[in-house]
Design a protein around this motif. Structure first.
Motif, PDB file in Angstrom:
ATOM      1  N   LEU A 152       0.828  -1.203   0.000  1.00 54.01           N
ATOM      2  CA  LEU A 152       0.000   0.000   0.000  1.00 54.01           C
ATOM      3  C   LEU A 152       0.863   1.254   0.000  1.00 54.01           C
ATOM      4  O   LEU A 152       1.830   1.342   0.753  1.00 54.01           O
ATOM      5  N   HIS A 153       0.504   2.206  -0.838  1.00 55.65           N
ATOM      6  CA  HIS A 153       1.051   3.567  -0.800  1.00 55.65           C
ATOM      7  C   HIS A 153       2.578   3.600  -0.719  1.00 55.65           C
ATOM      8  O   HIS A 153       3.142   4.268   0.143  1.00 55.65           O
ATOM      9  N   ARG A 154       3.245   2.906  -1.615  1.00 49.28           N
ATOM     10  CA  ARG A 154       4.718   2.879  -1.590  1.00 49.28           C
ATOM     11  C   ARG A 154       5.263   4.272  -1.882  1.00 49.28           C
ATOM     12  O   ARG A 154       5.054   4.830  -2.955  1.00 49.28           O
ATOM     13  N   SER A 155       5.962   4.819  -0.928  1.00 48.83           N
ATOM     14  CA  SER A 155       6.435   6.199  -1.050  1.00 48.83           C
ATOM     15  C   SER A 155       7.603   6.361  -2.015  1.00 48.83           C
ATOM     16  O   SER A 155       7.936   7.484  -2.385  1.00 48.83           O
ATOM     17  N   ASP A 156       8.220   5.261  -2.440  1.00 49.32           N
ATOM     18  CA  ASP A 156       9.330   5.376  -3.389  1.00 49.32           C
ATOM     19  C   ASP A 156       8.841   5.437  -4.844  1.00 49.32           C
ATOM     20  O   ASP A 156       9.655   5.575  -5.755  1.00 49.32           O
ATOM     21  N   GLY A 165       3.666   9.484  -6.821  1.00 50.13           N
ATOM     22  CA  GLY A 165       2.264   9.582  -6.438  1.00 50.13           C
ATOM     23  C   GLY A 165       1.820   8.627  -5.354  1.00 50.13           C
ATOM     24  O   GLY A 165       0.652   8.607  -5.000  1.00 50.13           O
ATOM     25  N   LYS A 166       2.716   7.808  -4.813  1.00 57.06           N
ATOM     26  CA  LYS A 166       2.354   6.814  -3.797  1.00 57.06           C
ATOM     27  C   LYS A 166       1.093   6.055  -4.190  1.00 57.06           C
ATOM     28  O   LYS A 166       0.025   6.228  -3.604  1.00 57.06           O
ATOM     29  N   ARG A 185      -1.232  16.931 -11.948  1.00 58.05           N
ATOM     30  CA  ARG A 185      -0.356  16.073 -11.154  1.00 58.05           C
ATOM     31  C   ARG A 185      -0.613  14.601 -11.485  1.00 58.05           C
ATOM     32  O   ARG A 185       0.327  13.815 -11.612  1.00 58.05           O
ATOM     33  N   ASP A 186      -1.880  14.215 -11.664  1.00 60.30           N
ATOM     34  CA  ASP A 186      -2.206  12.837 -12.053  1.00 60.30           C
ATOM     35  C   ASP A 186      -1.527  12.471 -13.369  1.00 60.30           C
ATOM     36  O   ASP A 186      -0.972  11.378 -13.504  1.00 60.30           O
ATOM     37  N   SER A 202       2.585   9.346 -16.139  1.00 60.25           N
ATOM     38  CA  SER A 202       3.712   9.268 -17.075  1.00 60.25           C
ATOM     39  C   SER A 202       4.984   8.783 -16.390  1.00 60.25           C
ATOM     40  O   SER A 202       5.729   7.982 -16.952  1.00 60.25           O
ATOM     41  N   ALA A 203       5.233   9.277 -15.186  1.00 60.31           N
ATOM     42  CA  ALA A 203       6.435   8.863 -14.454  1.00 60.31           C
ATOM     43  C   ALA A 203       6.391   7.364 -14.135  1.00 60.31           C
ATOM     44  O   ALA A 203       7.413   6.674 -14.245  1.00 60.31           O
ATOM     45  N   LEU A 204       5.231   6.869 -13.748  1.00 60.32           N
ATOM     46  CA  LEU A 204       5.099   5.433 -13.482  1.00 60.32           C
ATOM     47  C   LEU A 204       5.326   4.621 -14.748  1.00 60.32           C
ATOM     48  O   LEU A 204       6.040   3.610 -14.730  1.00 60.32           O
ATOM     49  N   ARG A 205       4.719   5.035 -15.840  1.00 61.92           N
ATOM     50  CA  ARG A 205       4.879   4.315 -17.111  1.00 61.92           C
ATOM     51  C   ARG A 205       6.349   4.360 -17.558  1.00 61.92           C
ATOM     52  O   ARG A 205       6.894   3.353 -18.006  1.00 61.92           O
TER      53      ARG A 205
END
Length: 143
Positions: free
Chosen positions: A28-32, A35-36, A83-84, A89-92
């Motif tokens: 859950l909500h991995r801060s690394d 967007g967690k 921000r979303d 994009s950063a995750l992809r």
């Protein structure tokens, strides 16, 4: 606004419950991660974002622009939407597969049956598809 939860919301808990019952394990909500993300499935290199239709400016029946303090709310929701986009994009770009489940898929008059949502998520997690988006079915009316 201080009373509005940012994590462990009811839609989030529902999705966590149905996926856990199906044998999926997650963090859950991995801060690394950007967007967690709400749910992180390291084994499947996938994340699930569960978005509230109001806070993320979804164009469904659950979203209406507030009539008071219009400038504040337009700025707030627009910045959330921007921000979303950046976080998606950063995750992809980091090689993560991303699913977005909108609140309207889980509540309201156009909600999907929870088993339909669970099947879609489970199928997506087991596939090689990069993206999944679940929203309420506007052709369906729930009594």
């Amino acid at each position: 606004m201080a009373g509005i939860r940012g994590r462990n919301t009811k839609p989030e808990r529902v999705i966590r419950s149905v996926l856990h019952r199906r044998g999926f394990r997650f963090r859950l909500h991995r801060s690394d991660l950007p967007g967690k993300p709400d749910l992180v499935f390291p084994k499947h290199r996938a994340v699930i974002l569960i978005h509230g239709c109001f806070w993320h400016g979804h164009g469904c029946h659950l979203f209406r622009w507030p009539k008071t303090r219009e400038d504040f709310w337009r700025e707030k929701i627009s910045s959330n939407m921007e921000r979303d986009r950046r976080q998606f994009s950063a995750l992809r770009d980091a090689g993560w597969r991303v699913a977005t489940i909108w609140e309207c898929a889980l509540k309201g008059r156009h909600r999907l049956p929870i088993e339909t949502v669970a099947e879609a998520c489970a199928g997506w997690l087991m596939s090689d598809e990069n993206e999944l988006g679940l929203r309420g079915d506007e052709t369906r009316t729930v009594a």
